[in-house]
Motif scaffolding. Structure first.
Motif, PDB file in Angstrom:
ATOM      1  N   ARG A 150      51.335  77.112  11.362  1.00  0.00           N
ATOM      2  CA  ARG A 150      50.147  77.390  10.556  1.00  0.00           C
ATOM      3  C   ARG A 150      49.647  78.801  10.823  1.00  0.00           C
ATOM      4  O   ARG A 150      49.211  79.500   9.910  1.00  0.00           O
ATOM      5  CB  ARG A 150      49.041  76.386  10.882  1.00  0.00           C
ATOM      6  CG  ARG A 150      49.344  74.955  10.457  1.00  0.00           C
ATOM      7  CD  ARG A 150      48.102  74.092  10.568  1.00  0.00           C
ATOM      8  NE  ARG A 150      48.414  72.695  10.364  1.00  0.00           N
ATOM      9  CZ  ARG A 150      48.548  71.807  11.329  1.00  0.00           C
ATOM     10  NH1 ARG A 150      48.382  72.188  12.587  1.00  0.00           N
ATOM     11  NH2 ARG A 150      48.840  70.554  11.071  1.00  0.00           N
ATOM     12  N   GLY A 151      49.735  79.200  12.087  1.00  0.00           N
ATOM     13  CA  GLY A 151      49.320  80.547  12.471  1.00  0.00           C
ATOM     14  C   GLY A 151      47.831  80.760  12.312  1.00  0.00           C
ATOM     15  O   GLY A 151      47.095  79.911  11.813  1.00  0.00           O
ATOM     16  N   ALA A 154      54.438  68.977  17.709  1.00  0.00           N
ATOM     17  CA  ALA A 154      53.041  69.312  17.423  1.00  0.00           C
ATOM     18  C   ALA A 154      52.780  70.788  17.661  1.00  0.00           C
ATOM     19  O   ALA A 154      52.084  71.449  16.881  1.00  0.00           O
ATOM     20  CB  ALA A 154      52.113  68.466  18.298  1.00  0.00           C
ATOM     21  N   LEU A 155      53.352  71.331  18.734  1.00  0.00           N
ATOM     22  CA  LEU A 155      53.208  72.757  19.016  1.00  0.00           C
ATOM     23  C   LEU A 155      53.808  73.597  17.903  1.00  0.00           C
ATOM     24  O   LEU A 155      53.222  74.586  17.457  1.00  0.00           O
ATOM     25  CB  LEU A 155      53.894  73.104  20.334  1.00  0.00           C
ATOM     26  CG  LEU A 155      53.112  72.845  21.619  1.00  0.00           C
ATOM     27  CD1 LEU A 155      54.016  73.068  22.821  1.00  0.00           C
ATOM     28  CD2 LEU A 155      51.902  73.743  21.688  1.00  0.00           C
ATOM     29  N   GLY A 156      54.986  73.194  17.462  1.00  0.00           N
ATOM     30  CA  GLY A 156      55.635  73.941  16.389  1.00  0.00           C
ATOM     31  C   GLY A 156      54.818  73.939  15.107  1.00  0.00           C
ATOM     32  O   GLY A 156      54.714  74.962  14.425  1.00  0.00           O
ATOM     33  N   SER A 177      57.634  64.163  25.036  1.00  0.00           N
ATOM     34  CA  SER A 177      57.953  65.586  25.086  1.00  0.00           C
ATOM     35  C   SER A 177      58.366  66.093  23.708  1.00  0.00           C
ATOM     36  O   SER A 177      57.943  67.167  23.275  1.00  0.00           O
ATOM     37  CB  SER A 177      59.075  65.833  26.090  1.00  0.00           C
ATOM     38  OG  SER A 177      59.419  67.198  26.143  1.00  0.00           O
ATOM     39  N   GLU A 178      59.183  65.302  22.998  1.00  0.00           N
ATOM     40  CA  GLU A 178      59.618  65.696  21.662  1.00  0.00           C
ATOM     41  C   GLU A 178      58.428  65.758  20.698  1.00  0.00           C
ATOM     42  O   GLU A 178      58.322  66.683  19.878  1.00  0.00           O
ATOM     43  CB  GLU A 178      60.661  64.711  21.138  1.00  0.00           C
ATOM     44  CG  GLU A 178      62.006  64.808  21.852  1.00  0.00           C
ATOM     45  CD  GLU A 178      62.967  63.724  21.408  1.00  0.00           C
ATOM     46  OE1 GLU A 178      62.620  62.948  20.495  1.00  0.00           O
ATOM     47  OE2 GLU A 178      64.070  63.660  21.984  1.00  0.00           O
ATOM     48  N   LYS A 209      47.809  79.843  24.214  1.00  0.00           N
ATOM     49  CA  LYS A 209      48.526  80.716  23.288  1.00  0.00           C
ATOM     50  C   LYS A 209      48.715  80.052  21.937  1.00  0.00           C
ATOM     51  O   LYS A 209      48.645  80.703  20.888  1.00  0.00           O
ATOM     52  CB  LYS A 209      49.881  81.077  23.895  1.00  0.00           C
ATOM     53  CG  LYS A 209      50.680  82.092  23.077  1.00  0.00           C
ATOM     54  CD  LYS A 209      51.972  82.450  23.788  1.00  0.00           C
ATOM     55  CE  LYS A 209      52.778  83.456  22.960  1.00  0.00           C
ATOM     56  NZ  LYS A 209      54.056  83.809  23.646  1.00  0.00           N
ATOM     57  N   THR A 210      48.939  78.742  21.959  1.00  0.00           N
ATOM     58  CA  THR A 210      49.123  78.002  20.712  1.00  0.00           C
ATOM     59  C   THR A 210      47.897  78.117  19.804  1.00  0.00           C
ATOM     60  O   THR A 210      48.014  78.257  18.582  1.00  0.00           O
ATOM     61  CB  THR A 210      49.400  76.514  21.017  1.00  0.00           C
ATOM     62  OG1 THR A 210      50.622  76.413  21.745  1.00  0.00           O
ATOM     63  CG2 THR A 210      49.508  75.701  19.738  1.00  0.00           C
TER      64      THR A 210
END
Length: 212
Positions: free
Chosen positions: A150-151, A143-145, A137-138, A184-185
């Motif tokens: 990067r956007g 990875a999501l962050g 989970s961490e 969304k990511t």
């Protein structure tokens, strides 16, 4: 396939209970003989066996073996990794058996949940499985962050690259994330995400190479 083996074994089942074996190899060219011999010697009168990858969600013979077990019976495997896809799945399966008052035994590791020592060992496994889930989970959140940091410049892309699809599939495996979170990511719709995952599945089957 299902092998019904009515044999006289070294360790006979107690009255009113059954020892049901489950054997599995990952590829068609591997032999089940050694596992079946060991399970027969351990007193299994019925053995369910199949060729199936350890990562498969659907294993028909394992499902049949679990369905056949009754209170007081014991499920026997040659080695722990024959039963679970991973540690978490193994612990979940054995805990489900315990709720049904079904025992579990692994011959190679000499684990028998009907004994105090065997139960202690599996409690340790359960703790490790929880730790593994927390680590995963961490990692997923990290990875999501990183991906969000990067956007995306400009408008949304209509498709995902093969690399992005693979990243998305990894994220989708996390039960704490929804398809909407993953879409969304990457700045796409859920429909685009699912289409990309379908393309990846087709590519894995060898039918054709997805356009990227």
């Amino acid at each position: 396939m299902l092998d019904g083996l009515d044999t006289t074994a070294d360790h006979g089942p107690t009255a009113g209970s059954a020892r049901i074996g489950y054997a599995r190899v990952s590829t068609a060219d591997q032999s089940l003989d050694a596992q079946i011999d060991a399970l027969t010697k351990a007193g299994c009168t019925v053995i369910y066996s199949e060729h199936a990858s350890g990562t498969k969600d659907t294993r028909a013979e394992l499902a049949q073996a679990l369905k056949a077990l009754r209170s007081g019976d014991t499920l026997v495997v040659w080695r722990l990794d024959r039963l679970g896809r991973n540690l978490s799945h193994l612990v979940t399966t054995v805990n489900d058996l315990a709720k049904r008052q079904v025992g579990f035994e692994s011959l190679t590791e000499k684990i028998d949940t009907s004994s105090a020592v065997g139960e202690l060992v599996f409690n340790m496994f359960a703790t490790l499985a929880q730790f593994e889930r927390q680590l995963n989970s961490e990692r997923t959140k990290a990875a999501l962050g990183a991906l969000r940091a990067r956007g995306r410049k400009g408008g949304r892309k209509a498709t995902l690259s093969l690399k992005q699809i693979r990243q998305a599939k990894t994220l989708m495996d996390d039960p704490e994330l929804t398809a909407s979170d993953v879409a969304k990511t990457f700045g796409v719709s859920r429909a685009t995400l699912y289409n990309g995952l379908k393309r990846l599945k087709v590519d894995a089957s060898g039918d054709h190479q997805p356009a990227v």
